[in-house]
Structure formats: structure tokens, C-alpha cells
Design a protein around this motif. Structure first.
Motif, mmCIF file in Angstrom:
data_model
loop_
_atom_site.group_PDB
_atom_site.id
_atom_site.type_symbol
_atom_site.label_atom_id
_atom_site.label_comp_id
_atom_site.label_asym_id
_atom_site.label_seq_id
_atom_site.Cartn_x
_atom_site.Cartn_y
_atom_site.Cartn_z
ATOM 1 N N ARG A 164 40.098 22.979 32.663
ATOM 2 C CA ARG A 164 40.799 24.258 32.734
ATOM 3 C C ARG A 164 40.976 24.886 31.364
ATOM 4 N NH1 ARG A 164 46.145 22.496 35.818
ATOM 5 N NH2 ARG A 164 46.512 24.713 35.627
ATOM 6 N N ALA A 165 41.119 26.190 31.365
ATOM 7 C CA ALA A 165 41.214 26.941 30.117
ATOM 8 C C ALA A 165 42.626 27.493 29.909
ATOM 9 C CB ALA A 165 40.205 28.095 30.110
ATOM 10 N N PHE A 166 43.531 27.167 30.815
ATOM 11 C CA PHE A 166 44.885 27.721 30.684
ATOM 12 C C PHE A 166 45.849 26.878 31.513
ATOM 13 C CE2 PHE A 166 48.313 30.790 31.763
ATOM 14 C CZ PHE A 166 48.648 31.206 30.478
ATOM 15 N N LEU A 180 37.506 28.332 43.051
ATOM 16 C CA LEU A 180 37.413 28.935 41.716
ATOM 17 C C LEU A 180 36.719 27.960 40.775
ATOM 18 C CD1 LEU A 180 40.959 30.548 41.347
ATOM 19 C CD2 LEU A 180 38.839 31.566 42.199
ATOM 20 N N PRO A 181 36.014 28.485 39.779
ATOM 21 C CA PRO A 181 35.342 27.605 38.828
ATOM 22 C C PRO A 181 36.372 26.865 37.973
ATOM 23 C CG PRO A 181 35.120 29.889 38.164
ATOM 24 C CD PRO A 181 35.780 29.899 39.501
ATOM 25 N N LEU A 206 34.155 28.562 28.420
ATOM 26 C CA LEU A 206 34.364 29.874 29.036
ATOM 27 C C LEU A 206 34.100 30.981 28.002
ATOM 28 C CD1 LEU A 206 35.108 31.398 31.591
ATOM 29 C CD2 LEU A 206 37.499 31.325 30.886
ATOM 30 N N TYR A 252 31.063 33.947 28.159
ATOM 31 C CA TYR A 252 31.161 35.394 27.982
ATOM 32 C C TYR A 252 30.424 35.887 26.745
ATOM 33 C CZ TYR A 252 34.006 35.890 32.089
ATOM 34 O OH TYR A 252 34.408 35.897 33.393
ATOM 35 N N PRO A 278 46.020 34.776 29.923
ATOM 36 C CA PRO A 278 45.427 33.822 28.976
ATOM 37 C C PRO A 278 44.758 34.550 27.812
ATOM 38 C CG PRO A 278 44.781 33.293 31.241
ATOM 39 C CD PRO A 278 45.471 34.618 31.278
ATOM 40 N N VAL A 331 42.092 33.955 26.335
ATOM 41 C CA VAL A 331 40.646 34.112 26.501
ATOM 42 C C VAL A 331 40.331 35.421 27.244
ATOM 43 C CG1 VAL A 331 40.717 32.478 28.445
ATOM 44 C CG2 VAL A 331 38.537 33.109 27.485
ATOM 45 N N GLU A 367 29.843 37.963 39.276
ATOM 46 C CA GLU A 367 30.785 36.838 39.351
ATOM 47 C C GLU A 367 32.140 37.310 39.895
ATOM 48 O OE1 GLU A 367 30.793 34.809 35.551
ATOM 49 O OE2 GLU A 367 28.685 34.232 35.763
ATOM 50 N N LEU A 420 34.002 35.945 43.176
ATOM 51 C CA LEU A 420 35.382 35.421 43.135
ATOM 52 C C LEU A 420 36.258 36.114 44.174
ATOM 53 C CD1 LEU A 420 35.586 35.246 39.253
ATOM 54 C CD2 LEU A 420 35.914 33.268 40.772
ATOM 55 N N LEU A 479 36.249 42.847 35.068
ATOM 56 C CA LEU A 479 35.865 41.786 34.128
ATOM 57 C C LEU A 479 37.079 40.925 33.786
ATOM 58 C CD1 LEU A 479 33.893 40.482 32.046
ATOM 59 C CD2 LEU A 479 34.565 42.277 30.449
ATOM 60 N N ALA A 513 37.803 38.613 36.602
ATOM 61 C CA ALA A 513 36.860 37.495 36.659
ATOM 62 C C ALA A 513 37.197 36.458 35.587
ATOM 63 C CB ALA A 513 35.430 38.007 36.484
ATOM 64 N N ALA A 514 37.483 36.936 34.375
ATOM 65 C CA ALA A 514 37.803 36.005 33.290
ATOM 66 C C ALA A 514 39.111 35.275 33.585
ATOM 67 C CB ALA A 514 37.897 36.769 31.965
ATOM 68 N N LEU A 534 40.507 34.580 36.614
ATOM 69 C CA LEU A 534 40.346 33.582 37.674
ATOM 70 C C LEU A 534 39.534 32.388 37.177
ATOM 71 C CD1 LEU A 534 39.760 35.975 40.702
ATOM 72 C CD2 LEU A 534 41.752 34.488 40.341
ATOM 73 N N SER A 535 38.560 32.654 36.296
ATOM 74 C CA SER A 535 37.747 31.564 35.757
ATOM 75 C C SER A 535 38.564 30.712 34.784
ATOM 76 C CB SER A 535 36.509 32.120 35.050
ATOM 77 O OG SER A 535 35.734 32.878 35.944
ATOM 78 N N ALA A 536 39.429 31.358 34.008
ATOM 79 C CA ALA A 536 40.238 30.625 33.033
ATOM 80 C C ALA A 536 41.264 29.742 33.743
ATOM 81 C CB ALA A 536 40.949 31.599 32.088
ATOM 82 N N LEU A 537 41.892 30.286 34.762
ATOM 83 C CA LEU A 537 42.912 29.493 35.450
ATOM 84 C C LEU A 537 42.297 28.398 36.311
ATOM 85 C CD1 LEU A 537 44.671 31.910 34.510
ATOM 86 C CD2 LEU A 537 46.096 31.400 36.479
ATOM 87 N N GLY A 538 41.189 28.726 36.933
ATOM 88 C CA GLY A 538 40.554 27.733 37.801
ATOM 89 C C GLY A 538 41.394 27.475 39.039
ATOM 90 N N GLU A 539 40.890 26.579 39.860
ATOM 91 C CA GLU A 539 41.535 26.285 41.143
ATOM 92 C C GLU A 539 43.010 25.901 40.977
ATOM 93 O OE1 GLU A 539 39.574 26.592 43.894
ATOM 94 O OE2 GLU A 539 41.369 26.364 45.119
ATOM 95 N N GLY A 544 45.051 26.026 38.212
ATOM 96 C CA GLY A 544 45.869 26.966 37.447
ATOM 97 C C GLY A 544 46.282 28.158 38.297
ATOM 98 N N PHE A 545 45.350 28.668 39.076
ATOM 99 C CA PHE A 545 45.648 29.838 39.893
ATOM 100 C C PHE A 545 46.642 29.481 40.992
ATOM 101 C CE2 PHE A 545 44.355 32.987 43.258
ATOM 102 C CZ PHE A 545 44.895 34.086 42.631
#
Lengths: 479, 142, 448
Positions: free
Chosen positions: A14-16, A40-41, A48, A52, C82, C84, C115, C119, C336, C339-340, C342-347, C349-350
Motif C-alpha cells: 500500500r501507498a497510504f 483495487l490494486p 505507484l 505515473y 495522499p 502521491v 484505469e 476502477l 486522474l 484513479a491515483a 484509489l490506487s494509492a489506498l488500495g483495497e 486503505g480504501f
């Protein structure tokens, strides 16, 4: 081609991370009804970021090079505007805060409305529309309610054949019927034709000024008179307002309703397809029809007023794309009256310079001088088996972006070029040189064009296959 | 059917009539102008149509054309194969590329349509107009 | 300060090349009588430091919700973003690029939007998502127009418990088309009144809109409402909060036909309500009736994977007045962001964002339940937001809360008089701490 973010996912990364939850979930599980994971990824922050950055490397953008896209006004996006729009005092505002807490935001909006009214010579502006087409829609709503209020059943909107596709589309979604009129041999609205087409059924003439051929309507005064004599209104699509800053105020020449694109004329970025902003201006008589709420300045400060029985209502959840408004306001402040006029003058100079150089190499159907843009045709290359789209793709091979192509529809094999004022003479020369070389290549080795591009992240993609069987989301089983 | 046996509209539909039933498609010229055809929207079987009504659309990647009914009558059959495989129109506009069959309600309407020869001349005129403009261009170039 | 780079020397050389002596000579087509005389009344140009100072001064006249403990929601929420996400958005490769019409040099934007579409499809359980709409309100309005088009007419039922601003936008969009919009009242639990839906559903009703959760925070029995609508051949439009979908069943599960919502929560700052992010998803069967851009995967001449805009014949630049919508520029950069995010938090985290919003809002609800004089009309069936009724005039309470650094909620009584006096909508996101909740409770206690 690089992988999608889904293919870079690895369970558990995870990134956060949020701070720990200090409230119990106890007794709430019965409210959770989703059965499985979202899908979700899962990816670490470094990968990440690299994902980008990899994508970023495959994009053309203004900071990389010139965008000669006609009617898009891809000018430089000043850095200071981005910084200022990112101030916490702006980004952190909730739209339902008490007006006492948002006086700065309202002051800025009021100031921008005033500045746009002054620049365009209009009675009042609304900042609510989120894009140019949204502005057109708003303008059509205003026209509709105006005529309804007068008990007039006018249903027809007259649109020149050089109009952008959003114009007839906006007309249709408001329940009006578009009627196309032909341009004359000079590429302009012909008052004689117009006179025949405009009658008691006509609600609005919707024109673009300068038009999409980059030409100023020489007979604009007569055009406006004809429309007004028929009891109709004149709407101006301000997509090309860049050419008029400080030179012509649409309100002064009789325009009743218009929109401007802050993401064109007023330097706010396009964001790869938005957010934009399409404020709408009206003459003083139509001001009460503008969307609510409106920002009003009172002795004690600024208020948001919904006090109008003529208003067309709301067209956005809140006040429009506020963050974009901040950038446009900063831009107008920086340039001031003289700077804005300089924008128009240099955009006209740059366009004429480039047109003058490329005329002959490509054909020019409507002779200049042009305003901020001009339309060439690549039809002289057709005999070599080369089309406009091939010229466009070959430009990409040279590390440049293509002009707007196949538009306006009244020019065959059209190449619509708008160099904008911020590009330097050296940049224009370099672009012209490449255009000349491409025309030469078309004669000597046309396959360089028809097989272009070869030096881009991908080559021409199979659009027909995508249209027949669209792949609109990534699915693991397909890989 | 062969192109020579068909009648045509100005909008480039062909029509082949046998036993009061008209089979309808678009000409090779039209298919060529549209390019890669990606999607067809055709009227439903049993629906009634009138002559020169728009009854469907033909979509290419970046253009879309209306389909006009050359005759009035009732749609009795729709070519489902071509709907699911629209690219075949370009390859074979006259045999497998047919769109619909219509039972004629007024055979007299056929009189206003082009014969093969008339359609061929009509295309010739249109091409000539284009070339004329191109020739003017050439002169401008020099 | 000017961003024009031409010098007088450049201008002179360029004019010479054109064959005129002054720029004014190029203005010949513009009759002199039409031109502005003198300068516009806009003031002197400013240097960068002067502009910065002027705007910083203006920004300081605001008191941003993000600097306080904000309980304001109603569609726009104060959430963690986040770093990022901010970084990606600050890259000029994305923000200074144009609409991806030249696919070969826009693969970054195109893949990012592809992407994003993927999502949102996963979140909603739908097959097709477009590249974004202006905001949730216009997305819903377009969904209603789309449903009306698919059904070739018919009235539309909407929940009374829908944001009053969204209802207003919907009215603006539909009145020109003469589409009849009818509100379905909420029952004593705050849910869309099912008996009323049953009464109002008629032969030929085009669509029923269900808001999940609704504007008052209440979780609807969306499956039951969808079944009612489908039984009568009406389409189902679900207006959903994207964060709630981490925990609530996705609209695809209850067979919604069109799904729309406000995506600001997904990594976008509140920004005084704009730009927002309207998202829209539907079934594959309806994709040709959908407005907005669509990105598809494809292959290039060498068989390499890439992305293109597809089904463009639906759009205004090709079909003009027959297009599915007039939308052109949308909210690409906000998509964008989503997308960033949801990708940063992931399953995990979200899900955590949703769980914390759920548990913290209920924690506040439970704290307030203990306070006498504090009414909570709709029970515990809610996600992150609930109605609080204080009875007495709110002015003092809101002022006191503000003084304590709390924005207590959105006043509801003007828009929903049936809720009685002193009703507010209280939202609790993952950003609030237990200490914030206790402070809130203490202020209510002191004032109630």
C-alpha cells in the motif's frame, strides 16, 4: 506497452495508511452489505509514483512543446497561478461554509465577474458553467426563458456552417432546433443570406467571433442589426476571444449573450480534458436570468443571493470550478489592461506570420489577414496519396503536436492552426520548417507520412476494432 | 444480386426487387466513402417505413450516416449477420452485405429511383465536380 | 508581467516578413468604429510577487474548513489526500496536456483514464464507465436525459431526500425537454417511501432514481426499490457515494441501469465546490446512449497495446445536434486524481476510509443520543452522515461551535421544512478524531 496499475498490483502492498481508528466498528457490521472485495490494486508508493511517471513520459504537453491546435488556444500556463490556486485558504473551503468564512472567495469571484464584464463589455457574468459547452447550454437556457417570459414561441437557433459541434449539440439539449446557414465565398456570414433565414421563429443567432476560419466577421454590425430587427438575440461563442482582448468588446457591438473559456483565453490549463470553466456574460437586460446563486457586494461584505424570480436556476452543484477561477483571476491581475491587449496583438501577429510563411506550401482557401488562427488545406497533397491525417501523424514524428484537423467542416482536408501569443518567433520558425519538410516528403516519399508516426510510444492504433468491440475496463481473464 | 440489377437512391442505397419484396443495402461507392463500418442500427422486423424516411444509421469510426428507406412498406427481415459483423458491408456490399427486406406497399414508388446507368452517371457527375475544384487548386499552386 | 516572448525586434522582423509595417495593419477586417478606444478599466500589470501578494491577501480572508474540525458534507467532504495524488496532479505532463485527440502522443492520459474507468466499474459493479462529467448533479441530469432517451419518454421519480442543489440542476436540465420529475417523500426512517413509489410508478415511467445513501445519510433498501422499478419496466438510476461503496453493495448487484455520483471524495480537495468529479457508469447494452468520452484498449500497427477514444460517433464533434450530449471538456484531471487515490489506498486503505467514516459517524451519533434535548430522527441506518435536530434556533449553536473550531453541519430546515426547526446534517469523515467528536458533544450539551 507498459502494464496497467492492476498488473503491477501485489497483495498486501500500500501507498497510504490512515491514522488508527479510535472509534469501534462494533454493532455496525450489519450495515456492511458488499459481499466481496472491490478489486483495487495494491501497490507501494515508489512503484505507484513510477507508474505515473511512466505514463507522464508518454504524454505531449505544453511544457514540452507547441500545440498549434486551432480554436483551442493552448497557451502557456503560468506557474504562479498554479501555486496560488493551491493555497490552503482556497482549496480547503467547503461550499456550504457560512458566507462570513468565505469572504475572500466571494471577493475573488466578484472581482473576476467584474473583470470579465469589463473585458467583454457585458452587463454581468456568471462563473458557474464548468466548460465552454456548459456555458453554451446556460446561454441557451437564458434565451429560452427570456422568450418564454415574453410569451414568444421562438424555437430556431441559427448556426453558421463553420460552427463548432458543441453549438448545435447545446441547442438541441435545450429543446431548440438548430438551422445551419452557409458561409459565403469569403468564409463569412452573408447578411443577404442571413436576412432570408432569420424570422419570427428565430430565437438566437449563435456565432463564433472571430469565426473558426480565424476571420473577423466584417459585416458584424449589419449581422447584429438583422438579428435584432427580427426580435432575436445574438449569442457569441467566445472560444476565440483571445484575438479580441482589449480590441473589441462583444457587448459594445451588440452581442447579447456570450461565453468565454478560461482554459483557453485566460491561461488556465486543460488538464488533459478538464477541468475547464466557461463563464457566461449577458447584457444588462438579461442579468436577472443568470444562474443562482449570484455574488453580490453589499456594504458589509459579499453575499450569495438566490433572489431572482427570472433566473434559469442552478446549472452546477455549487459555484462552478472555483479552483480554475483563482488561476484566471491571477492571470488577469498579472497582465492588466495593457498586457491583455498585448496578448491579442501578438496572437494576431504570430498567426499572420505563420500563415504568410506556410501559404503556398499548403493551400489557403480564405485569404487573410487572419486574426489569431488560420485554416490551411492539405488537399494539394492528395495527388500523392497523402491526407491531412497523415500530415498530422508525421508532425508527431518530429516531436510536435498536430493542428486541429478536419475542422471546420467547410474546408476540405483542413489544418486549423493557432500559434498563440506565448510562442516565440524561433518556435514558430521551427514549426514552419517541419511543415515545409513534411510537404516535401509528401511529394518525394509519401510513405513517410502514410506510415507515420514511427517514433511515438505507440503507432497508429486500430480504432475500428475498438469501436466494434470496445475494451473499456481492464479484466484479468482477458490477459 | 449484381449491381446492374439494382435500383438506387441519391443517398446511395441500393434496392433489388423480386416478388414485391425489396432487398436493401448501400452501394459500393457509399461503403468506400464511409471507410471501416463499425456499427449498424437497423429498423426492427415488422415495423412500417415510408419512402425516404431515415430508418437507421451506419457508423464508421469518425463518421455516421443515416440510412433512408428507398420505398414504403413493412420490414419483413433484418440481416442479423451483418449487424453482428458490420465490417462485411465494405467487403461485400451487394451479396452478404444487405441490410433489410421490405414488403412493398406501393410499387409505383420505384419509378423515382435511379437505374444502374443513371446512378453511375450521377456518381460520375459528383466526381467531376470534385475534380474541377482540384484542378482549380492545381492552378492556384502554380 | 507578460508571458509574451516576442520582443520589439522580433515583431519588426515578423511584420517585415508579412509585408506590413504595423500590427494595426493586420486589424483591417475589424472596422475602426467597433474597436475599444483606449485601455480597459482593469488596472496596471503586476509583477509575479505583486500578484502573489494580492491573492495571498484574499485567501487569508477565508477561514477554510480544512483548518477546522469540519462536520460539513452533503456531497463534498474533507478527507485525507495522499501526497502521491498531489504529486501526480502537479506533473505538467498531465495538467498542461490537451484532450487526447492524438492518441499516439497521449498514451499517458489515455491509460490513466482507462484505469479510472476500470476502477469505477469495479466500485459500482457496472460494465462501462465514461471519462467523467462536470459534477454529480450534472451527471445525474445527464443520466435522466439518457434514460428518457432510451425509454423514448416518460416521467422520472426522484427521492425527496436528494441534495436540493442537485434537484435544482436537474430541473434546469429537464425543463426544456418537458420531462416530468416527481419527488418521492421519505418515510419515518428517512428512507424513500416504498408505498409512494408503488403509487407513483405508472406505465411508461422512464426511470426511478435511488440515492445511496440518500442526502440525509440514510442507507436505502436499494435492491427493493430497484425491483419495484424493474417490475414496472422503469430504468433504475443509482446516485451513489463512492466511498460508501467500499462497504455497501455495488449498484451492479441490484441491477441498476445507470450509476452516477459525485467523486470529489476520491482524492480531490474541496475547493469551494469546484472542480468536482461527476462519474457515470452503465450496462454495456446502453453504452451507445451514454454521454461523454470513452477510452478503449486497442492494438497498434505493430500489435503493441495502446489506448484510444472510442465510440466517438456519439459525441458532439461528429454527430452535432444528434449527439448524446453537448459535453466536450470534462473533468479529466479530477478523474486522474480519483484513479491515483484509489490506487494509492488500495483495497485495505480504501475500506479503512469507509470503515472509519462509518464508525466515527456512529460514535458521534451515540454520544449525542445521550444528550437530552438532542433529537436524532432517523435511527442508526446511516453511512457517515445523519440528521440532528436541536429544536431551538441554530444560530447560537453554530456560532459557539465555530468559536470552538467546529463547523457543526449544514442547515436543513429551509430545504426540508418537514424536518422541523433546527435540523442540521452532520457528516463525519475519517479525518475526525474521537476528541473532535467529544468536543462536538460537549458543545451540544452546553447549548441544549
Amino acid at each position: 506497452m507498459g502494464k496497467t496499475v492492476f498488473e503491477k498490483s501485489s497483495s498486501g502492498r500500500r501507498a497510504f495508511t490512515l491514522p488508527p481508528n479510535d472509534c469501534p466498528l462494533e454493532g455496525l457490521k450489519q450495515l456492511i452489505t458488499r459481499k466481496g472485495p472491490v478489486g483495487l490494486p495494491e501497490i507501494g508508493e515508489q512503484d505507484l509514483v513510477r507508474h505515473y511517471i511512466e505514463l507522464a513520459g508518454k504524454n505531449y504537453h505544453i511544457d514540452k512543446g507547441m500545440y498549434p491546435l486551432g480554436s483551442c488556444t493552448m497557451k502557456y500556463n503560468p506557474l504562479i497561478n498554479e501555486e496560488l490556486a493551491g493555497l490552503g485558504g482556497f482549496t480547503g473551503l467547503h461550499p456550504d461554509q457560512d458566507v462570513g468564512d468565505v469572504q475572500g472567495a466571494l471577493e475573488l469571484m466578484h472581482g473576476l465577474e467584474r473583470a470579465l464584464s469589463e473585458i467583454c463589455g457585458m452587463g454581468a457574468f456568471t462563473l458557474q458553467p464548468a466548460a465552454g459547452a456548459h456555458g453554451e447550454f446556460t446561454g441557451m437556457l437564458i434565451a429560452r426563458d427570456y422568450f418564454l417570459g415574453r410569451g414568444e414561441k421562438r424555437k430556431v437557433i441559427v448556426v453558421p456552417d463553420s460552427a463548432h459541434g458543441t453549438n448545435p449539440a447545446s441547442v438541441a439539449i435545450c429543446g431548440f432546433t438548430p438551422k445551419t446557414i452557409q458561409s459565403n465565398e469569403l468564409g463569412l456570414i452573408d447578411p443577404a443570406i442571413l436576412e432570408k433565414e432569420v424570422d419570427g421563429e428565430t430565437a438566437v443567432l449563435m456565432l463564433t467571433l472571430p469565426n473558426t476560419l480565424g476571420l473577423f466577421e466584417r459585416e458584424i454590425a449589419e449581422v447584429v442589426r438583422i438579428v435584432h430587427d427580427a426580435g432575436a438575440l445574438v449569442y457569441m461563442d467566445g472560444a476565440n476571444m483571445n484575438a479580441l482582448l482589449g480590441i473589441v468588446r462583444p457587448g459594445d457591438i451588440g452581442i447579447d449573450i456570450m461565453h468565454v473559456n478560461l482554459h483557453k483565453t485566460f491561461s488556465t490549463p486543460h488538464g488533459g480534458g478538464g477541468p475547464g470553466s466557461g463563464p457566461v456574460g449577458v447584457n444588462a437586460e438579461l442579468a436577472d436570468f443568470l444562474p443562482i446563486p449570484r455574488v453580490i457586494k453589499e456594504d458589509t461584505g459579499y453575499i450569495l443571493s438566490c433572489d431572482s424570480d427570472k433566473t434559469v436556476g442552478r446549472i452546477h452543484s455549487y459555484f462552478g470550478n472555483f479552483n480554475v477561477l483563482v488561476k484566471a483571476y491571477a492571470y488577469i491581475q498579472t497582465l492588466g489592461a495593457r498586457g491583455l491587449k498585448q496578448v491579442a496583438m501578438d496572437s494576431i501577429l504570430n498567426a499572420n506570420y505563420l500563415m504568410n510563411r506556410l501559404e503556398g506550401t499548403y493551400s489557403l482557401k480564405y485569404p487573410g489577414p487572419c486574426m489569431h488562427e488560420f485554416v490551411l488545406s492539405a488537399r494539394n497533397l492528395k495527388k500523392n496519396g497523402v491526407r491531412t491525417s497523415d500530415v498530422a501523424k508525421r508532425l508527431l514524428d518530429y516531436g510536435l503536436h498536430a493542428p486541429t484537423v478536419y475542422f471546420p467542416l467547410i474546408v476540405e482536408e483542413a489544418l486549423m492552426i493557432e500559434p498563440v501569443e506565448t510562442e516565440s518567433r524561433e518556435t514558430l520558425d521551427a514549426f514552419a520548417e517541419v511543415m515545409e519538410r513534411i510537404a516535401q516528403e509528401a511529394k518525394e516519399s509519401p510513405e513517410l507520412l502514410t506510415e507515420a508516426p514511427r517514433h511515438t510510444p505507440v503507432r497508429r492504433l486500430d480504432e475500428a476494432a475498438a469501436s466494434r468491440n470496445p475494451d473499456l475496463q481492464w479484466r484479468p481473464e482477458e490477459k | 444480386m449484381s449491381p446492374e440489377e439494382c435500383l438506387y437512391t441519391k443517398e446511395h442505397e441500393w434496392i433489388y426487387v423480386e416478388n414485391n419484396v425489396a432487398t436493401i443495402g448501400i452501394s459500393e461507392y457509399a461503403a468506400g466513402e464511409l471507410g471501416d463500418i463499425v456499427y449498424l442500427e437497423l429498423p426492427e422486423a415488422d415495423s412500417s417505413v415510408s419512402q425516404m424516411d431515415p430508418i437507421g444509421t451506419i457508423e464508421a469510426v469518425k463518421t455516421v450516416a443515416d440510412l433512408y428507406s428507398p420505398v414504403s412498406g413493412q420490414v419483413i427481415e433484418v440481416n442479423e449477420d451483418i449487424v453482428s459483423n458490420p465490417e462485411a458491408v465494405s467487403k461485400d456490399p451487394y451479396e452478404n452485405g444487405w441490410f433489410i427486406k421490405i414488403k412493398l406497399s406501393d410499387p409505383g414508388e420505384l419509378d423515382v429511383l435511379f437505374s444502374y446507368e443513371e446512378y453511375r452517371d450521377y456518381l460520375g457527375e459528383q466526381e467531376a465536380e470534385k475534380h474541377e475544384e482540384d484542378d482549380m487548386m492545381e492552378e492556384e499552386d502554380e | 508581467m507578460s508571458y509574451v516572448q516576442n520582443t520589439d525586434g522580433d515583431r519588426e522582423a515578423m511584420l517585415k516578413a508579412i509585408g506590413v509595417s504595423r500590427i494595426e495593419d493586420l486589424l483591417k477586417p475589424v472596422e475602426r468604429s467597433l474597436r475599444v478606444e483606449g485601455d480597459l478599466d482593469l488596472g496596471e500589470p503586476m509583477s509575479e510577487p505583486e500578484t502573489a501578494a494580492a491573492l495571498e491577501a484574499i485567501s487569508k480572508k477565508n477561514c477554510p474548513a480544512s483548518s477546522l474540525a469540519s462536520f460539513l458534507g452533503g456531497g463534498v467532504y474533507d478527507r485525507y489526500i495522499p501526497s502521491v495524488v498531489r504529486y501526480v496532479l502537479s506533473r505538467s505532463e498531465f495538467y498542461t496536456s490537451y484532450t487526447p485527440y492524438q492518441a499516439e502522443v497521449s498514451q499517458g492520459t489515455l491509460q490513466a483514464i482507462y484505469e479510472y474507468q476500470s476502477l469505477i466499474c469495479r466500485l459500482t459493479g457496472m460494465e462501462v464507465t465514461n471519462a467523467s462529467m462536470y459534477d454529480g448533479a450534472t451527471a445525474l441530469a445527464e443520466a435522466v436525459l439518457m434514460a428518457h432517451g432510451i425509454k423514448r419518454g416518460g416521467a422520472v421519480l426522484i427521492p425527496r431526500a436528494l441534495s436540493p442543489r442537485i434537484k435544482a440542476v436537474l430541473r434546469s436540465y429537464t425543463k426544456g425537454r418537458g420531462i416530468e420529475i416527481t419527488e418521492v417523500p421519505f418515510d419515518e426512517r428517512g428512507e424513500m417511501n416504498r408505498a409512494a413509489i408503488d403509487d407513483l410508478l405508472a406505465e411508461g415511467t422512464a426511470a426511478v432514481v435511488v440515492a445511496q445513501p440518500n442526502y440525509l445519510g440514510v442507507i436505502e433498501n436499494a435492491a427493493e426499490i430497484a425491483a419495484l422499478a424493474h417490475d414496472r419496466k422503469a430504468l433504475v438510476i443509482a446516485y451513489v457515494d463512492p466511498v460508501s461503496l467500499a462497504l455497501l453493495s455495488p449498484p451492479g448487484d441490484y441491477e441498476a441501469d445507470i450509476v452516477v455520483g459525485e467523486g470529489q471524495s476520491l482524492g480531490n480537495p474541496m475547493n469551494f465546490g469546484g472542480p468536482l468529479l461527476g462519474f457515470m457508469a452503465t450496462r454495456k447494452a446502453f453504452m451507445r446512449q451514454m454521454p461523454g468520452r470513452l477510452i478503449s484498449g486497442s492494438l497498434d500497427l505493430d500489435g503493441k497495446r495502446g489506448y484510444v477514444m472510442t465510440l466517438q460517433t456519439r459525441e458532439q464533434h461528429i454527430r452535432r445536434e444528434k449527439a448524446t450530449s453537448n459535453i466536450c471538456t470534462n473533468e479529466g484531471l479530477c478523474a486522474l486524481s480519483a484513479a491515483a487515490y484509489l490506487s494509492a489506498l488500495g483495497e485495505e486503505g480504501f475500506r479503512d476510509v469507509a470503515v472509519q467514516s462509518l464508525s466515527k459517524s456512529h460514535a458521534l451519533y451515540r454520544l449525542l443520543k445521550e444528550v437530552s434535548g438532542c433529537e436524532l430522527p432517523f435511527g442508526e441506518n446511516f453511512f457517515q452522515e445523519f440528521v440532528l435536530r436541536l429544536g431551538s434556533p441554530l444560530g447560537n449553536f453554530l456560532k459557539k461551535a465555530k468559536a470552538a473550531g467546529i463547523l457543526a453541519g449544514i442547515q436543513l430546515t429551509d430545504d426540508f421544512p418537514e424536518l422541523g426547526p433546527g435540523a442540521i446534517l452532520v457528516a463525519v469523515t475519517e479525518k475526525r478524531s474521537r476528541a473532535d467528536l467529544e468536543r462536538y458533544r460537549d458543545i451540544v450539551k452546553g447549548g441544549a
